[in-house]
Design a protein around this motif. Structure first.
Motif, PDB file in Angstrom:
ATOM      1  N   LEU A  22       8.905   2.457   9.002  1.00 55.11           N
ATOM      2  CA  LEU A  22       7.471   2.244   8.834  1.00 55.11           C
ATOM      3  C   LEU A  22       7.062   0.826   9.222  1.00 55.11           C
ATOM      4  O   LEU A  22       5.978   0.595   9.765  1.00 55.11           O
ATOM      5  CB  LEU A  22       7.065   2.538   7.391  1.00 55.11           C
ATOM      6  CG  LEU A  22       7.138   4.023   6.970  1.00 55.11           C
ATOM      7  CD1 LEU A  22       6.774   4.188   5.503  1.00 55.11           C
ATOM      8  CD2 LEU A  22       6.212   4.875   7.836  1.00 55.11           C
ATOM      9  N   TYR A  38       3.295  -0.878   9.803  1.00 55.33           N
ATOM     10  CA  TYR A  38       2.830  -0.829   8.427  1.00 55.33           C
ATOM     11  C   TYR A  38       3.583  -1.882   7.605  1.00 55.33           C
ATOM     12  O   TYR A  38       4.580  -2.457   8.063  1.00 55.33           O
ATOM     13  CB  TYR A  38       3.023   0.567   7.836  1.00 55.33           C
ATOM     14  CG  TYR A  38       2.248   1.634   8.574  1.00 55.33           C
ATOM     15  CD1 TYR A  38       0.888   1.836   8.298  1.00 55.33           C
ATOM     16  CD2 TYR A  38       2.865   2.420   9.541  1.00 55.33           C
ATOM     17  CE1 TYR A  38       0.169   2.804   8.984  1.00 55.33           C
ATOM     18  CE2 TYR A  38       2.149   3.388  10.222  1.00 55.33           C
ATOM     19  CZ  TYR A  38       0.809   3.569   9.954  1.00 55.33           C
ATOM     20  OH  TYR A  38       0.102   4.511  10.627  1.00 55.33           O
ATOM     21  N   VAL A  88       7.409   8.421   0.273  1.00 51.93           N
ATOM     22  CA  VAL A  88       6.340   7.456   0.510  1.00 51.93           C
ATOM     23  C   VAL A  88       5.198   7.829  -0.429  1.00 51.93           C
ATOM     24  O   VAL A  88       4.748   8.981  -0.446  1.00 51.93           O
ATOM     25  CB  VAL A  88       5.841   7.501   1.974  1.00 51.93           C
ATOM     26  CG1 VAL A  88       4.770   6.431   2.194  1.00 51.93           C
ATOM     27  CG2 VAL A  88       6.996   7.332   2.932  1.00 51.93           C
ATOM     28  N   ARG A  89       4.716   6.873  -1.206  1.00 51.05           N
ATOM     29  CA  ARG A  89       3.618   7.106  -2.136  1.00 51.05           C
ATOM     30  C   ARG A  89       2.470   6.184  -1.783  1.00 51.05           C
ATOM     31  O   ARG A  89       2.686   4.988  -1.518  1.00 51.05           O
ATOM     32  CB  ARG A  89       4.082   6.853  -3.573  1.00 51.05           C
ATOM     33  CG  ARG A  89       3.023   7.101  -4.619  1.00 51.05           C
ATOM     34  CD  ARG A  89       3.646   7.054  -6.014  1.00 51.05           C
ATOM     35  NE  ARG A  89       4.139   5.735  -6.366  1.00 51.05           N
ATOM     36  CZ  ARG A  89       3.351   4.753  -6.868  1.00 51.05           C
ATOM     37  NH1 ARG A  89       2.054   4.985  -7.051  1.00 51.05           N
ATOM     38  NH2 ARG A  89       3.865   3.600  -7.195  1.00 51.05           N
ATOM     39  N   CYS A  90       1.262   6.735  -1.756  1.00 49.17           N
ATOM     40  CA  CYS A  90       0.104   5.927  -1.410  1.00 49.17           C
ATOM     41  C   CYS A  90      -1.143   6.542  -2.056  1.00 49.17           C
ATOM     42  O   CYS A  90      -1.329   7.767  -2.048  1.00 49.17           O
ATOM     43  CB  CYS A  90      -0.073   5.862   0.108  1.00 49.17           C
ATOM     44  SG  CYS A  90      -1.474   4.852   0.631  1.00 49.17           S
ATOM     45  N   GLN A 137       0.842  -1.194   0.000  1.00 46.67           N
ATOM     46  CA  GLN A 137       0.000   0.000   0.000  1.00 46.67           C
ATOM     47  C   GLN A 137       0.874   1.240   0.000  1.00 46.67           C
ATOM     48  O   GLN A 137       0.569   2.235  -0.654  1.00 46.67           O
ATOM     49  CB  GLN A 137      -0.904   0.005   1.243  1.00 46.67           C
ATOM     50  CG  GLN A 137      -2.239  -0.699   1.037  1.00 46.67           C
ATOM     51  CD  GLN A 137      -3.155  -0.465   2.201  1.00 46.67           C
ATOM     52  OE1 GLN A 137      -2.794  -0.721   3.349  1.00 46.67           O
ATOM     53  NE2 GLN A 137      -4.329   0.056   1.944  1.00 46.67           N
ATOM     54  N   LEU A 138       1.911   1.158   0.775  1.00 53.36           N
ATOM     55  CA  LEU A 138       2.879   2.265   0.815  1.00 53.36           C
ATOM     56  C   LEU A 138       4.017   1.923  -0.113  1.00 53.36           C
ATOM     57  O   LEU A 138       4.492   0.792  -0.155  1.00 53.36           O
ATOM     58  CB  LEU A 138       3.396   2.461   2.241  1.00 53.36           C
ATOM     59  CG  LEU A 138       2.331   2.786   3.310  1.00 53.36           C
ATOM     60  CD1 LEU A 138       2.988   2.925   4.664  1.00 53.36           C
ATOM     61  CD2 LEU A 138       1.602   4.071   2.955  1.00 53.36           C
ATOM     62  N   ARG A 139       4.519   2.917  -0.850  1.00 54.25           N
ATOM     63  CA  ARG A 139       5.634   2.725  -1.767  1.00 54.25           C
ATOM     64  C   ARG A 139       6.791   3.616  -1.349  1.00 54.25           C
ATOM     65  O   ARG A 139       6.586   4.818  -1.133  1.00 54.25           O
ATOM     66  CB  ARG A 139       5.206   3.080  -3.204  1.00 54.25           C
ATOM     67  CG  ARG A 139       4.040   2.264  -3.741  1.00 54.25           C
ATOM     68  CD  ARG A 139       4.424   0.787  -3.865  1.00 54.25           C
ATOM     69  NE  ARG A 139       3.343  -0.004  -4.396  1.00 54.25           N
ATOM     70  CZ  ARG A 139       3.189  -0.288  -5.690  1.00 54.25           C
ATOM     71  NH1 ARG A 139       4.039   0.205  -6.568  1.00 54.25           N
ATOM     72  NH2 ARG A 139       2.182  -1.028  -6.086  1.00 54.25           N
ATOM     73  N   PRO A 171       5.066  -1.554   4.163  1.00 54.91           N
ATOM     74  CA  PRO A 171       5.408  -0.891   2.893  1.00 54.91           C
ATOM     75  C   PRO A 171       6.212  -1.821   1.989  1.00 54.91           C
ATOM     76  O   PRO A 171       6.789  -2.809   2.433  1.00 54.91           O
ATOM     77  CB  PRO A 171       6.254   0.295   3.358  1.00 54.91           C
ATOM     78  CG  PRO A 171       6.895  -0.178   4.625  1.00 54.91           C
ATOM     79  CD  PRO A 171       5.890  -1.069   5.292  1.00 54.91           C
ATOM     80  N   THR A 198      -0.856  12.429  -2.240  1.00 50.52           N
ATOM     81  CA  THR A 198      -0.522  10.998  -2.146  1.00 50.52           C
ATOM     82  C   THR A 198       0.967  10.734  -2.009  1.00 50.52           C
ATOM     83  O   THR A 198       1.413   9.596  -2.149  1.00 50.52           O
ATOM     84  CB  THR A 198      -1.037  10.278  -3.412  1.00 50.52           C
ATOM     85  OG1 THR A 198      -0.438  10.866  -4.561  1.00 50.52           O
ATOM     86  CG2 THR A 198      -2.556  10.349  -3.500  1.00 50.52           C
ATOM     87  N   ILE A 253      -0.019   8.643   9.076  1.00 51.78           N
ATOM     88  CA  ILE A 253       1.428   8.491   9.337  1.00 51.78           C
ATOM     89  C   ILE A 253       2.016   9.816   9.802  1.00 51.78           C
ATOM     90  O   ILE A 253       2.814   9.855  10.744  1.00 51.78           O
ATOM     91  CB  ILE A 253       2.139   7.991   8.064  1.00 51.78           C
ATOM     92  CG1 ILE A 253       1.678   6.559   7.742  1.00 51.78           C
ATOM     93  CG2 ILE A 253       3.648   8.031   8.231  1.00 51.78           C
ATOM     94  CD1 ILE A 253       2.213   6.036   6.435  1.00 51.78           C
ATOM     95  N   LEU A 289      -1.754   8.406   4.592  1.00 43.86           N
ATOM     96  CA  LEU A 289      -0.568   9.246   4.724  1.00 43.86           C
ATOM     97  C   LEU A 289      -0.763  10.276   5.835  1.00 43.86           C
ATOM     98  O   LEU A 289       0.182  10.598   6.568  1.00 43.86           O
ATOM     99  CB  LEU A 289      -0.282   9.954   3.397  1.00 43.86           C
ATOM    100  CG  LEU A 289       0.141   9.051   2.233  1.00 43.86           C
ATOM    101  CD1 LEU A 289       0.466   9.907   1.009  1.00 43.86           C
ATOM    102  CD2 LEU A 289       1.341   8.211   2.615  1.00 43.86           C
TER     103      LEU A 289
END
Length: 836
Positions: free
Chosen positions: A681, A686, A638-640, A628-630, A688, A666, A649, A646
């Motif tokens: 994370l 989480y 962090v991309r979501c 889900q998190l990149r 990621p 995002t 977080i 986000l």
């Protein structure tokens, strides 16, 4: 040659080629370099270093025979030697084995001469003759003549008079008379019948050695009685010695307290079912393979650092032992086993560390029985001794695993001999380790710790004899003890008995004590073929259980074991390995590029039981959050797609250390590296996933670390290598040819005769004329020749052609056709007609 040989060289000339081959095989140090003739061979066989090496390889009874010859008259008749070994009463076992002992000493050129005049070579006599500085294992002291050397003539006359002998006119006859008295059983018994009981008790204390004792300035009357009659002879200010002839009378003529003509029996023997032994050995062989495989897996990303002095630190050895679930001493054995097989080594980099080698990858892909063959062959030939890891070297420094100074050159010979003794027993038969060690000590007593030497003088008038010095360090016995333990760990033996494949392992085609590496590898391959049917067959399935565990009912096939090792953690090992599934292990599989559907399919395919519902929920749960998190590199971001996640977080206090800020609804940016952001994370709960610059999910698969190509360590030889038959035959031909050149009878020439050992000298014209005549008559010549390096030699040649300043001839010395420049030939002489 006829008549009695006068020297060792003369006797060696009478030996057959087979006899010389036997000598060179038993004493390979004589071959380096190949002697030029028999005289050089005899000279080299009498050097101290060569004699010491030969004596160290004698068994106990042959050594006792040599020790008896050292205290016997020189030369010694065979009957006198038999009396020294068996005593006045005789010993049937000694009588039966004595010819073998004498033949062995002859074969090794330590004894020469006919049975009526046996002679121990001078160097061996010097080594074995008792002296105050180097007592003999016989416990005998010097002869009467040696002990009384330098004694005043007046005191000598007083001693022989007190002994009841007529006085003489010179010391020589006085010593001879006393020697004859002590050697005469009847007269000596009559003399001792008059001795006080206390005097006899003193002689009993010194009887079997050490023969030296201490006295005071005013000896007691019973000691004075012995001193007056020469039964004790002064050997210094306050020491006395029991002369050899008197001791032999008291011993009944025996040189040794306990002759040992027969080796100790391998007993008590325990008979077991050979099939049970083979099965036990096979199970242990499989465990050995699993242990080495676990070691390679533990070091997959690189092993511990190499110490500056070489080897592993104690801390790293403890960590390895913990990882292998074993003791530090056994961990050292597994490390050295893998090292001997070339599976691990140092990488040679600036920050040097140990790691698996490229050969380890190939080894892991082999069938189990072939992997065992590689380990067994490496172990059998290795000179490194893991048993000494942790002990101190000569400088007091601890010896480290995989470090230098662990080589012990006798190790391969001891391993083969210890296993060979087990191989002489019926299949399935085991004996205690003490029985094997006792036999090895009998076979090589000097190399297994010689009897105590340098013993202190005993108190002649005291109650007890002084103790001897501490015995030598018994390296061979320790090596043998380690061999029996390591053979059991490796699966060569089972329940203390040699297995069927173990017998094949030590059965090499070579008749020497040191087979070639090719022979060892071939024997290991044959042994592995016998082991293969006994090893457990790998299985291709597991049993999934509702408690999030999987049970492997046997060894898993390698692809299944590797995949399951990523998806689950090993909880316990044994007959059935138990794997446990956790969120972390499932995430590890997802990080490696597997999807939830693939994991579900993998488990369903390889499980004999349905996939439990809790396990399916666990996989789906972790997969739902995974990715889900990149995480990427901005420094990191962090991309979501879920901007609410986000925001969650950013609001979390635990994220403060990551220094996050929103770049877009995002996207969050971080001031830490992607790896730190990923770990941070995950620590917050989480799941990621890392992504590439193109936005694809990165597969987090750690790369294996391997050393550059490495070869297995080369064993350190124990002395010169055993010569092969081809070399032995060539060496004997060269010695014979050289002897012919040195001893062949020559016709007189018109020049001063050369002195013994000198090269012949003729003019150039005489040399050319003689060569041309020899070509026409097809006769042999004796020449002196100086090569381009200035080395001079004598040769016997048969000239074939003379032209252009060269002579082409068949060289009897080198057994080949060669061409010689005429200007390098110092002289020539014709041989007598019956010389060649």
């Amino acid at each position: 040659m006829t008549g009695t040989p006068r020297t060792l060289a003369e006797e060696l000339r009478t030996r057959t080629d087979r006899g010389l081959v036997g000598l060179l095989r038993a004493r390979p140090d004589l071959l380096n370099p190949v002697p030029g003739d028999v005289t050089q061979l005899a000279t080299r066989a009498g050097t101290r270093a060569s004699v010491v090496r030969a004596v160290e390889r004698l068994d106990r009874f042959v050594l006792q025979t040599a020790e008896a010859l050292a205290v016997a008259p020189d030369p010694c008749p065979y009957d006198t030697l038999g009396a020294l070994m068996g005593g006045d009463a005789g010993d049937p076992a000694v009588t039966a084995e004595l010819p073998r002992a004498v033949a062995e000493l002859r074969a090794q050129a330590l004894v020469w001469g006919p049975d009526e005049r046996l002679r121990l070579v001078r160097t061996a006599r010097e080594l074995l003759t008792p002296s105050a500085a180097h007592p003999s294992p016989t416990g005998l002291g010097p002869t009467v003549a040696e002990a009384m050397a330098g004694m005043s003539p007046g005191l000598l006359q007083e001693i022989i008079a007190a002994a009841g002998l007529p006085t003489t006119h010179d010391p020589v006859t006085a010593v001879a008379a006393l020697t004859a008295l002590f050697s005469d059983r009847a007269r000596m018994a009559a003399l001792l019948d008059t001795a006080p009981a206390e005097s006899v008790a003193v002689l009993d204390k010194l009887l079997w050695g050490p023969p030296y004792g201490g006295v005071t300035d005013r000896p007691a009357p019973h000691l004075r009685w012995l001193l007056d009659r020469g039964l004790l002879i002064p050997a210094g200010a306050r020491n006395v010695v029991l002369p050899r002839e008197a001791a032999l009378h008291l011993r009944g003529g025996r040189a040794h307290h306990t002759p040992e003509p027969v080796p100790p029996a391998l007993s008590p023997a325990t008979e077991r079912d050979p099939q049970l032994v083979d099965n036990a050995a096979a199970n242990q062989a499989f465990t050995a393979l699993a242990t080495v495989e676990e070691l390679l897996k533990e070091w997959d990303l690189g092993g511990p650092a190499v110490l500056r002095a070489g080897g592993m630190s104690v801390r790293d050895l403890k960590r390895t032992a913990t990882a292998l679930d074993t003791t530090e001493q056994l961990a050292a054995f597994w490390l050295e086993l893998a090292y001997a097989a070339g599976l691990i080594a140092s990488d040679g980099e600036a920050d040097e560390r140990f790691a698996a080698t490229p050969a380890a990858e190939e080894w892991l892909q082999l069938p189990d029985h072939e992997r065992w063959a590689a380990l067994a062959a490496g172990w059998l030939a290795a000179t490194r001794a893991p048993g000494i890891v942790g002990t101190a070297d000569a400088k007091g420094r601890a010896l480290a695993a995989l470090g230098p100074h662990l080589d012990r050159s006798p190790a391969p010979e001891v391993r083969r001999r210890a296993l060979g003794l087990l191989g002489t027993l019926p299949p399935g038969t085991a004996v205690p380790a003490t029985a094997v060690l006792a036999r090895l000590q009998w076979e090589r007593p000097l190399r297994s710790g010689a009897p105590a030497a340098g013993q202190a003088p005993a108190a002649a008038d005291g109650a007890t004899a002084a103790p001897g010095a501490d015995p030598a360090d018994d390296l061979r016995s320790r090596l043998a003890h380690w061999t029996l333990t390591e053979a059991e760990l490796l699966g060569v033996t089972g329940r203390g008995a040699l297995s069927t494949h173990g017998r094949t392992l030590i059965d090499t085609a070579s008749d020497s004590t040191a087979p070639t590496p090719a022979e060892t590898t071939a024997a290991a391959t044959r042994a592995a073929a016998l082991l293969a049917p006994l090893l457990p067959e790998p299985v291709d399935h597991v049993l999934l259980q509702a408690d999030l565990t999987a049970v492997a009912p046997g060894p898993l096939r390698r692809p299944l074991a590797e995949a399951l090792g990523v998806l689950a953690d090993i909880e316990s090992k044994g007959g059935a390995t138990v794997y446990r599934f956790t969120p972390g292990s499932v995430r590890r599989a997802l990080d490696a590029g597997r999807s939830a559907a693939e994991l579900q399919e993998f488990l369903a395919t390889h499980s004999r039981t349905p996939v439990p519902q809790p396990l399916g929920y666990l996989i789906d749960d972790v997969a739902r959050k995974h990715g889900q998190l990149r995480i990427g590199a901005a420094a990191a971001y962090v991309r979501c797609d879920d901007d609410a996640l986000l925001s969650e977080i950013l609001a979390d206090r635990r994220a403060a250390a990551l220094r996050l800020r929103r770049l877009a609804p995002t996207v969050l940016a971080a001031q830490t590296s992607p790896d730190q952001l990923l770990d941070g994370l995950r620590a917050m709960g989480y799941a990621p996933a890392a992504e590439s610059a193109a936005g694809d999910v990165l597969i987090a698969r750690a790369d294996s670390y391997r050393t550059p190509p490495r070869t297995a360590p080369v064993p350190v030889p124990d002395g010169p290598p055993s010569p092969d038959p081809t070399l032995l035959a060539a060496a004997v031909r060269a010695i014979r040819a050289g002897d012919l050149a040195a001893t062949a009878e020559r016709k007189p020439v018109h020049a001063p005769a050369p002195t013994s050992g000198a090269l012949p000298r003729t003019t150039s014209a005489e040399t050319l004329a003689t060569m041309q005549a020899a070509v026409l008559t097809n006769s042999a010549l004796w020449i002196g020749y100086v090569n381009a390096d200035g080395a001079a030699s004598q040769r016997v040649i048969a000239p074939v052609r003379v032209e252009g300043g060269f002579v082409t001839a068949y060289d009897h010395t080198s057994d080949e056709v060669r061409t010689y420049p005429l200007h390098r030939i110092t002289g020539v002489a014709e041989l007598a007609d019956d010389s060649v």
